[in-house]
Design a protein around this motif. Structure first.
Motif, PDB file in Angstrom:
ATOM      1  N   HIS A 287      18.279   8.526 -11.125  1.00  0.00           N
ATOM      2  CA  HIS A 287      17.399   7.751 -10.449  1.00  0.00           C
ATOM      3  C   HIS A 287      17.444   8.266  -8.989  1.00  0.00           C
ATOM      4  CE1 HIS A 287      15.529   3.761  -9.564  1.00  0.00           C
ATOM      5  NE2 HIS A 287      16.358   3.909  -8.280  1.00  0.00           N
ATOM      6  N   PHE A 288      16.081   8.171  -8.500  1.00  0.00           N
ATOM      7  CA  PHE A 288      16.047   8.598  -7.047  1.00  0.00           C
ATOM      8  C   PHE A 288      15.169   7.693  -6.256  1.00  0.00           C
ATOM      9  CE2 PHE A 288      16.512  12.393  -9.647  1.00  0.00           C
ATOM     10  CZ  PHE A 288      17.734  12.947  -8.970  1.00  0.00           C
ATOM     11  N   SER A 289      15.422   7.551  -4.893  1.00  0.00           N
ATOM     12  CA  SER A 289      14.562   6.730  -4.177  1.00  0.00           C
ATOM     13  C   SER A 289      13.332   7.442  -3.694  1.00  0.00           C
ATOM     14  CB  SER A 289      15.596   6.195  -2.887  1.00  0.00           C
ATOM     15  OG  SER A 289      14.770   5.076  -1.917  1.00  0.00           O
ATOM     16  N   LEU A 290      12.046   6.794  -3.922  1.00  0.00           N
ATOM     17  CA  LEU A 290      10.896   7.385  -3.046  1.00  0.00           C
ATOM     18  C   LEU A 290      11.132   7.371  -1.647  1.00  0.00           C
ATOM     19  CD1 LEU A 290       8.354   5.835  -5.970  1.00  0.00           C
ATOM     20  CD2 LEU A 290       9.210   8.369  -5.723  1.00  0.00           C
ATOM     21  N   LEU A 291      11.885   6.355  -1.316  1.00  0.00           N
ATOM     22  CA  LEU A 291      11.677   6.307   0.441  1.00  0.00           C
ATOM     23  C   LEU A 291      12.382   7.387   1.011  1.00  0.00           C
ATOM     24  CD1 LEU A 291      12.619   2.432   0.891  1.00  0.00           C
ATOM     25  CD2 LEU A 291      10.306   3.564   0.820  1.00  0.00           C
ATOM     26  N   PHE A 292      12.941   8.295   0.385  1.00  0.00           N
ATOM     27  CA  PHE A 292      13.682   9.548   0.743  1.00  0.00           C
ATOM     28  C   PHE A 292      13.009  10.718   0.415  1.00  0.00           C
ATOM     29  CE2 PHE A 292      16.834   6.199   1.135  1.00  0.00           C
ATOM     30  CZ  PHE A 292      17.010   6.421   2.359  1.00  0.00           C
ATOM     31  N   ILE A 293      12.949  10.870  -0.974  1.00  0.00           N
ATOM     32  CA  ILE A 293      12.243  11.985  -1.658  1.00  0.00           C
ATOM     33  C   ILE A 293      10.971  12.087  -1.590  1.00  0.00           C
ATOM     34  CG2 ILE A 293      14.534  12.201  -2.836  1.00  0.00           C
ATOM     35  CD1 ILE A 293      12.763  11.566  -5.448  1.00  0.00           C
ATOM     36  N   ALA A 294      10.035  11.214  -1.430  1.00  0.00           N
ATOM     37  CA  ALA A 294       8.725  11.290  -1.571  1.00  0.00           C
ATOM     38  C   ALA A 294       7.914  11.984  -0.464  1.00  0.00           C
ATOM     39  CB  ALA A 294       7.888   9.808  -1.582  1.00  0.00           C
ATOM     40  N   TYR A 295       6.665  12.549  -0.596  1.00  0.00           N
ATOM     41  CA  TYR A 295       6.071  13.288   0.787  1.00  0.00           C
ATOM     42  C   TYR A 295       5.386  12.184   1.592  1.00  0.00           C
ATOM     43  CZ  TYR A 295       7.163  17.242  -2.511  1.00  0.00           C
ATOM     44  OH  TYR A 295       7.959  18.038  -3.164  1.00  0.00           O
ATOM     45  N   GLY A 296       5.124  11.084   0.910  1.00  0.00           N
ATOM     46  CA  GLY A 296       4.115  10.070   1.905  1.00  0.00           C
ATOM     47  C   GLY A 296       4.853   9.356   2.983  1.00  0.00           C
ATOM     48  N   VAL A 297       6.339   9.577   2.873  1.00  0.00           N
ATOM     49  CA  VAL A 297       7.072   8.589   3.987  1.00  0.00           C
ATOM     50  C   VAL A 297       7.067   9.365   5.297  1.00  0.00           C
ATOM     51  CG1 VAL A 297       8.565   7.447   2.075  1.00  0.00           C
ATOM     52  CG2 VAL A 297       9.150   9.581   3.163  1.00  0.00           C
TER      53      VAL A 297
ATOM     54  N   PHE B 111       0.909  -1.411   0.055  1.00  0.00           N
ATOM     55  CA  PHE B 111      -0.012  -0.014   0.047  1.00  0.00           C
ATOM     56  C   PHE B 111       0.870   1.313   0.255  1.00  0.00           C
ATOM     57  CE2 PHE B 111      -2.105   3.471   2.469  1.00  0.00           C
ATOM     58  CZ  PHE B 111      -3.218   3.591   1.577  1.00  0.00           C
ATOM     59  N   LEU B 112       1.916   1.237   0.715  1.00  0.00           N
ATOM     60  CA  LEU B 112       2.807   2.444   0.868  1.00  0.00           C
ATOM     61  C   LEU B 112       3.605   2.698  -0.346  1.00  0.00           C
ATOM     62  CD1 LEU B 112       4.445   4.488   2.272  1.00  0.00           C
ATOM     63  CD2 LEU B 112       6.173   2.864   3.043  1.00  0.00           C
ATOM     64  N   ARG B 113       3.994   1.522  -1.354  1.00  0.00           N
ATOM     65  CA  ARG B 113       4.696   1.808  -2.561  1.00  0.00           C
ATOM     66  C   ARG B 113       3.666   2.233  -3.689  1.00  0.00           C
ATOM     67  NH1 ARG B 113       9.430  -1.887  -3.602  1.00  0.00           N
ATOM     68  NH2 ARG B 113      10.216  -2.310  -1.594  1.00  0.00           N
ATOM     69  N   GLN B 114       2.525   1.792  -3.492  1.00  0.00           N
ATOM     70  CA  GLN B 114       1.508   2.240  -4.494  1.00  0.00           C
ATOM     71  C   GLN B 114       1.018   3.728  -4.233  1.00  0.00           C
ATOM     72  OE1 GLN B 114      -1.806  -0.455  -3.678  1.00  0.00           O
ATOM     73  NE2 GLN B 114      -1.002  -1.734  -5.043  1.00  0.00           N
ATOM     74  N   ARG B 115       1.212   4.048  -2.934  1.00  0.00           N
ATOM     75  CA  ARG B 115       0.851   5.677  -2.571  1.00  0.00           C
ATOM     76  C   ARG B 115       2.065   6.458  -3.000  1.00  0.00           C
ATOM     77  NH1 ARG B 115      -0.027   6.754   3.527  1.00  0.00           N
ATOM     78  NH2 ARG B 115       2.195   6.277   3.645  1.00  0.00           N
TER      79      ARG B 115
END
Length: 233
Positions: free
Chosen positions: A70-80, A10-14
């Protein structure tokens, strides 16, 4: 599928839903830098993943891979839970753009003295766009604690480049203070090892002042910064 796996999915989809917003943010920044340096970084594809130990990267075109950022969503995304701050996020994007620059623009020969991915050419590019010239972006203390002091000891001598050179200014000020003559011939001084002595000769030099001092019949040449004045004669 376990509850943990469901939550993770669910987190990855978000986070993936944020990709269009992040892509636009990165490309707008790169378009601005492209205009300034006549490059085409904004046209380089941007990909995203879920890397846990690396925030971003730039890959050159080769026989095995296409050019891309290439960037990691685990660091730059707003939803983490603990995303990078706005300033750190922008600095990360500039960090990778500097890698693109070093392979896609003419680097002056005087900035090619240090080889390597994060060598002098890359640091030069960082100085042009205001990116922190630190080699790696990883989770933890390295992300928050940039050692500007250390990297700026390797000074870039082009005065037209806007460097964050606090270290160099402090060093220059200290050097100038060290070169000011603080004694005169005949002064009585005290040395922590040799005791009391009399100044017989003064020799100004770059970065300091050498004094020829007589201690109990023996003359020694000592930098004035190692002395304390006892009294004037």
């Amino acid at each position: 599928m376990t509850y943990y796996d469901q939550e993770n999915q669910f987190l990855r989809q978000r986070l993936q839903k944020e990709i269009p917003i992040l892509t636009a943010l990165i490309q707008n920044l790169y378009k601005e830098l492209d205009r300034k340096f006549h490059l085409n970084g904004a046209k380089v594809p941007v990909t995203f993943g879920f890397d846990t130990d690396s925030l971003g990267s730039y890959t050159r075109r080769s026989s095995h891979e296409d050019e891309h950022f290439h960037f990691s969503l685990l660091f730059i995304a707003y939803g983490v839970k603990n995303p990078l701050s706005k300033e750190e996020r922008i600095d990360l994007f500039k960090h990778e753009y500097a890698h693109y620059m070093q392979y896609n623009m003419q680097i002056p020969e005087k900035y090619k003295w240090q080889t390597g991915t994060h060598g002098s050419a890359w640091k030069y590019c960082c100085s042009l766009i205001g990116a922190a010239p630190t080699p790696y972006y990883k989770a933890g203390e390295a992300l928050m604690d940039h050692n500007y002091d250390k990297v700026l000891k390797n000074r870039i001598h082009d005065k037209t480049v806007p460097l964050r050179d606090t270290y160099q200014r402090l060093q220059k000020a200290q050097k100038e203070r060290n070169e000011v003559v603080q004694y005169k011939i005949g002064d009585s001084v005290t040395h922590p090892k040799f005791g009391n002595g009399i100044v017989e000769k003064i020799n100004p030099r770059s970065g300091g002042v050498h004094l020829h001092i007589r201690f109990d019949g023996e003359v020694k040449c000592i930098d004035q910064k190692w002395l304390t004045r006892r009294k004037y004669i």
